[in-house]
Design a protein around this motif. Structure first.
Motif, PDB file in Angstrom:
ATOM      1  N   ASN A 131     -52.002-120.112  18.118  1.00 42.33           N
ATOM      2  CA  ASN A 131     -52.194-118.829  18.790  1.00 42.33           C
ATOM      3  C   ASN A 131     -53.154-117.962  17.975  1.00 42.33           C
ATOM      4  O   ASN A 131     -52.981-117.833  16.748  1.00 42.33           O
ATOM      5  CB  ASN A 131     -50.856-118.100  18.946  1.00 42.33           C
ATOM      6  CG  ASN A 131     -49.974-118.734  20.001  1.00 42.33           C
ATOM      7  OD1 ASN A 131     -50.459-119.413  20.901  1.00 42.33           O
ATOM      8  ND2 ASN A 131     -48.676-118.520  19.899  1.00 42.33           N
ATOM      9  N   THR A 133     -53.492-115.141  16.842  1.00 42.08           N
ATOM     10  CA  THR A 133     -52.878-113.855  16.505  1.00 42.08           C
ATOM     11  C   THR A 133     -52.812-113.624  14.999  1.00 42.08           C
ATOM     12  O   THR A 133     -52.227-112.649  14.551  1.00 42.08           O
ATOM     13  CB  THR A 133     -51.450-113.781  17.088  1.00 42.08           C
ATOM     14  OG1 THR A 133     -50.700-114.910  16.633  1.00 42.08           O
ATOM     15  CG2 THR A 133     -51.482-113.786  18.609  1.00 42.08           C
ATOM     16  N   GLN A 173     -48.583-112.470  23.805  1.00 38.25           N
ATOM     17  CA  GLN A 173     -48.781-112.357  22.354  1.00 38.25           C
ATOM     18  C   GLN A 173     -50.136-111.744  22.002  1.00 38.25           C
ATOM     19  O   GLN A 173     -50.284-111.119  20.955  1.00 38.25           O
ATOM     20  CB  GLN A 173     -48.610-113.726  21.671  1.00 38.25           C
ATOM     21  CG  GLN A 173     -49.798-114.673  21.774  1.00 38.25           C
ATOM     22  CD  GLN A 173     -49.808-115.452  23.079  1.00 38.25           C
ATOM     23  OE1 GLN A 173     -48.906-115.297  23.894  1.00 38.25           O
ATOM     24  NE2 GLN A 173     -50.806-116.277  23.277  1.00 38.25           N
ATOM     25  N   VAL A 176     -49.716-108.069  22.035  1.00 36.06           N
ATOM     26  CA  VAL A 176     -49.072-107.655  20.779  1.00 36.06           C
ATOM     27  C   VAL A 176     -50.113-107.603  19.661  1.00 36.06           C
ATOM     28  O   VAL A 176     -50.116-106.675  18.837  1.00 36.06           O
ATOM     29  CB  VAL A 176     -47.926-108.620  20.406  1.00 36.06           C
ATOM     30  CG1 VAL A 176     -47.332-108.252  19.047  1.00 36.06           C
ATOM     31  CG2 VAL A 176     -46.844-108.597  21.475  1.00 36.06           C
ATOM     32  N   LEU A 177     -51.005-108.581  19.635  1.00 32.95           N
ATOM     33  CA  LEU A 177     -52.090-108.582  18.648  1.00 32.95           C
ATOM     34  C   LEU A 177     -52.922-107.310  18.787  1.00 32.95           C
ATOM     35  O   LEU A 177     -53.243-106.643  17.787  1.00 32.95           O
ATOM     36  CB  LEU A 177     -52.972-109.812  18.847  1.00 32.95           C
ATOM     37  CG  LEU A 177     -54.291-109.833  18.051  1.00 32.95           C
ATOM     38  CD1 LEU A 177     -54.007-110.019  16.562  1.00 32.95           C
ATOM     39  CD2 LEU A 177     -55.216-110.938  18.563  1.00 32.95           C
ATOM     40  N   TYR A 200     -47.465-107.273  14.480  1.00 27.89           N
ATOM     41  CA  TYR A 200     -47.840-108.142  13.357  1.00 27.89           C
ATOM     42  C   TYR A 200     -48.181-107.283  12.147  1.00 27.89           C
ATOM     43  O   TYR A 200     -49.090-106.450  12.207  1.00 27.89           O
ATOM     44  CB  TYR A 200     -49.033-109.018  13.737  1.00 27.89           C
ATOM     45  CG  TYR A 200     -48.779-109.904  14.944  1.00 27.89           C
ATOM     46  CD1 TYR A 200     -47.697-110.776  14.968  1.00 27.89           C
ATOM     47  CD2 TYR A 200     -49.611-109.858  16.059  1.00 27.89           C
ATOM     48  CE1 TYR A 200     -47.450-111.588  16.068  1.00 27.89           C
ATOM     49  CE2 TYR A 200     -49.374-110.662  17.165  1.00 27.89           C
ATOM     50  CZ  TYR A 200     -48.300-111.516  17.167  1.00 27.89           C
ATOM     51  OH  TYR A 200     -48.055-112.322  18.257  1.00 27.89           O
ATOM     52  N   ARG A 233     -58.257-105.754  22.339  1.00 30.87           N
ATOM     53  CA  ARG A 233     -57.891-107.166  22.464  1.00 30.87           C
ATOM     54  C   ARG A 233     -59.108-108.080  22.318  1.00 30.87           C
ATOM     55  O   ARG A 233     -59.059-109.092  21.628  1.00 30.87           O
ATOM     56  CB  ARG A 233     -57.217-107.390  23.819  1.00 30.87           C
ATOM     57  CG  ARG A 233     -56.737-108.823  24.046  1.00 30.87           C
ATOM     58  CD  ARG A 233     -55.933-108.906  25.330  1.00 30.87           C
ATOM     59  NE  ARG A 233     -56.701-108.421  26.458  1.00 30.87           N
ATOM     60  CZ  ARG A 233     -56.179-107.856  27.548  1.00 30.87           C
ATOM     61  NH1 ARG A 233     -54.881-107.677  27.663  1.00 30.87           N
ATOM     62  NH2 ARG A 233     -56.955-107.442  28.531  1.00 30.87           N
TER      63      ARG A 233
END
Length: 583
Positions: A131, A133, A173, A176-177, A200, A233
């Motif tokens: 991923n 991230t 996810q 979230v990043l 994170y 993003r």
């Protein structure tokens, strides 16, 4: 030269000879007949199971059939001895000239020695697919090294391979990043900074925050999340993938294709997949039985859009749509594998972490369904890596905050140690990776032991140039002049045997998708070389270089050069360097 393939053909000829004289019936299935090394090398050079696997179909006693086949094989001048062992194994001892021919082959064409020409269509190997991230951890590194070595192995076996990375850039996810990176953006501007639960925390996002501040100034602060989220993003994803590509490059990993999940969804491929499955009658509206044991909190007993994976070997049918009408991860994964098949791949290999064990049956069923059985999927699961230092667990990285990054380990022990040690254990077994052990210069460190064997041969060659100044010691010259008949010590014969086994090891490793077999065999070859060198310290007549005995020196130089080039070829498959000196 593959002596196992050569003598497997000879065994088949022996079966045909017995068939012609009426001792065996016509049309026996020879598909399970193999020729392989015997378990104990004192029993011979090769062994075959022919009598054991043919006896039942031939309606005869396996031991009697073995005796008849052995008698036929003894008529071949290349076979010094054919003996029957146990319930019907046949052990073969070969004339020395066979092994001499192997050494000549390795010297004449080292680039192609051991390579195979396996049949089959294009193969797609997907590996890493971490991923995007954050930085890759050591577990990702194991899958990366395994996948890359597997691709090298398949290419060496004559297959056409596409190396692919699937970018998971469409799930929750990545949002979230983006939210985590936004907090680093605020930090870069001197605003109050806090990482909320679920975001994170690693310092690796500080450069992303700095980049956002440099590019957008304070403009994003006044925007609602719906406005800044896609902007943040995009930049965060791009920088994370740049970091991942850099880490992969540092460990010698390359991919031909980086496939974006987001483009898959935007292209309408998942919608097209569902339409195709409906037309095939493979989708229906129904209810799934509750899972066995304790029900998960999110369990819903409701009617769902289900894929008939059970018809293709799965344990149960699988949902394709969530309750909100969006696609499940499984639906996207099927569309992705369908895209690989439509691109021409008839064999698909996914290299995944051990936590994906439940994914295997459903995806194999899906590939069968979307390809009408014309494509197959093999899933290789890589078990966990326990990172140690002198036997003690290593817990976390300053940069990642939660785990040890792959880059930390590369910087500490180097690419070769990581790659070899990741492959010196079967992928489905847990690996203990000791940072102190893998840099030791000892027999207990396999990567050092194998690389030292290659360097030792180079050292022997330098000694030979000093002992015979001006002599042509090239492989071509050794091939012309060496008399292999003088090589009679058991240690020398063992080196020949191991070189002769390399083509079979490579081919069988490629068929089984198991690159660790190459690493194991390289260690065996290295051990044979070191044993022979140590013998020469005690017995001067066995030394590789003897200034008063040109004949034996030339033969031994040819032998160790064949070993060196085979070691180099095997190390290349693993993606490990073959050093001329060890420092």
């Amino acid at each position: 030269m593959n002596i196992f393939a050569l003598f497997e053909a000879r065994v088949r000829e022996a079966v045909e000879a017995l068939t012609r004289v009426g001792q065996l019936p016509e049309g026996l299935d020879l598909g399970r007949v193999v020729v392989e090394p015997p378990r104990d090398s004192t029993h011979g050079d090769l062994a075959t199971n022919a009598a054991l696997v043919l006896a039942k179909e031939a309606k005869t006693n396996p031991k009697a059939l073995a005796e008849a086949l052995a008698a036929e094989l003894r008529t071949d001048p290349r076979i010094l001895e054919a003996s029957v062992a146990g319930p019907g194994f046949i052990n073969l001892r070969l004339a020395p000239g066979i092994f001499h021919d192997v050494i000549r082959g390795a010297l004449a064409d080292p680039e192609n020695f051991g390579r195979a020409q396996l049949q089959g269509g294009p193969i797609n190997v997907e590996y890493v697919s971490a991923n995007p991230t954050g930085p890759m951890h050591v577990g990702h590194g194991r899958g990366a090294v395994f996948g890359d070595a597997l691709c090298n192995l398949l290419v060496a076996a004559g297959r056409q391979v596409t190396r692919e990375y699937y970018i998971n850039d469409a799930g929750a996810q990545v949002d979230v990043l983006a939210r985590s990176a936004y907090q680093r953006y605020r930090e870069a501007l001197g605003e109050p900074f806090a990482i909320a639960e679920g975001l994170y925390p690693g310092d690796y996002l500080k450069p992303v925050g700095a980049k956002l501040a440099q590019t957008h100034g304070r403009a994003l602060l006044d925007q609602p999340e719906t406005a800044w989220l896609p902007v943040v993003r995009e930049i965060a994803l791009g920088m994370m993938m740049d970091m991942i590509r850099s880490d992969l490059e540092a460990i010698g990993i390359r991919h031909d294709v980086f496939f974006s999940e987001r483009t898959l969804l935007q292209s309408g491929a998942v919608k097209a997949l569902l339409q195709e499955l409906r037309e095939k009658g493979l989708v229906y509206e129904g209810r799934l039985p509750p899972p066995k044991g304790q029900l998960p909190e999110d369990w819903e007993d409701r009617e769902q859009t289900l894929f008939r994976t059970k018809e293709f070997g799965d344990d149960t049918d699988r949902p394709l749509l969530k309750s909100d009408g969006s696609y499940t991860y499984f639906a996207s994964d099927i569309a992705y594998h369908r895209a690989k098949y439509l691109a021409g791949a008839t064999e698909l290999i996914d290299v995944l972490g051990a936590d994906h064990g439940g994914y295997v049956k459903r995806m194999q069923a899906a590939v069968k369904a979307v390809s009408d059985g014309k494509a197959m999927l093999d899933v290789k699961l890589c078990q966990l890596v326990r990172l140690l230092r002198a036997g003690e667990p290593v817990k976390m990285s300053k940069r990642a905050g939660e785990f040890v990054t792959l880059r930390d380990v590369i910087d500490e022990v180097g690419r070769d140690a990581i790659r070899f040690m990741m492959l010196y254990r079967k992928n489905d077994a847990t690996l203990d990776f000791d940072l102190a052990k893998v840099v030791e210069q000892s027999k207990d460190n396999p990567v050092f032991y194998v690389q030292y064997a290659h360097a030792r041969v180079r050292s022997v060659q330098r000694q030979a140039r000093e002992a015979f100044p001006g002599a042509d010691l090239s492989a071509a010259a050794l091939l012309r002049e060496a008399d292999f008949g003088v090589l009679s010590d058991p240690g020398e014969i063992e080196v020949m045997r191991l070189i002769a086994q390399y083509p079979r090891v490579l081919e069988s490793a490629a068929v089984a998708h198991e690159p660790h077999r190459i690493a194991f065999h390289l260690y065996e070859m290295a051990a044979a070389l070191h044993t022979l060198w140590n013998k020469g310290k005690d017995l001067p007549q066995l030394r590789f270089v003897n200034a008063t005995d040109r004949k034996s020196t030339w033969a031994r130089l040819a032998l160790v050069e064949a070993l060196r080039s085979t070691l180099a070829a095997g190390l290349a498959v693993l993606g490990v360097t073959a050093p001329d000196e060890m420092r």
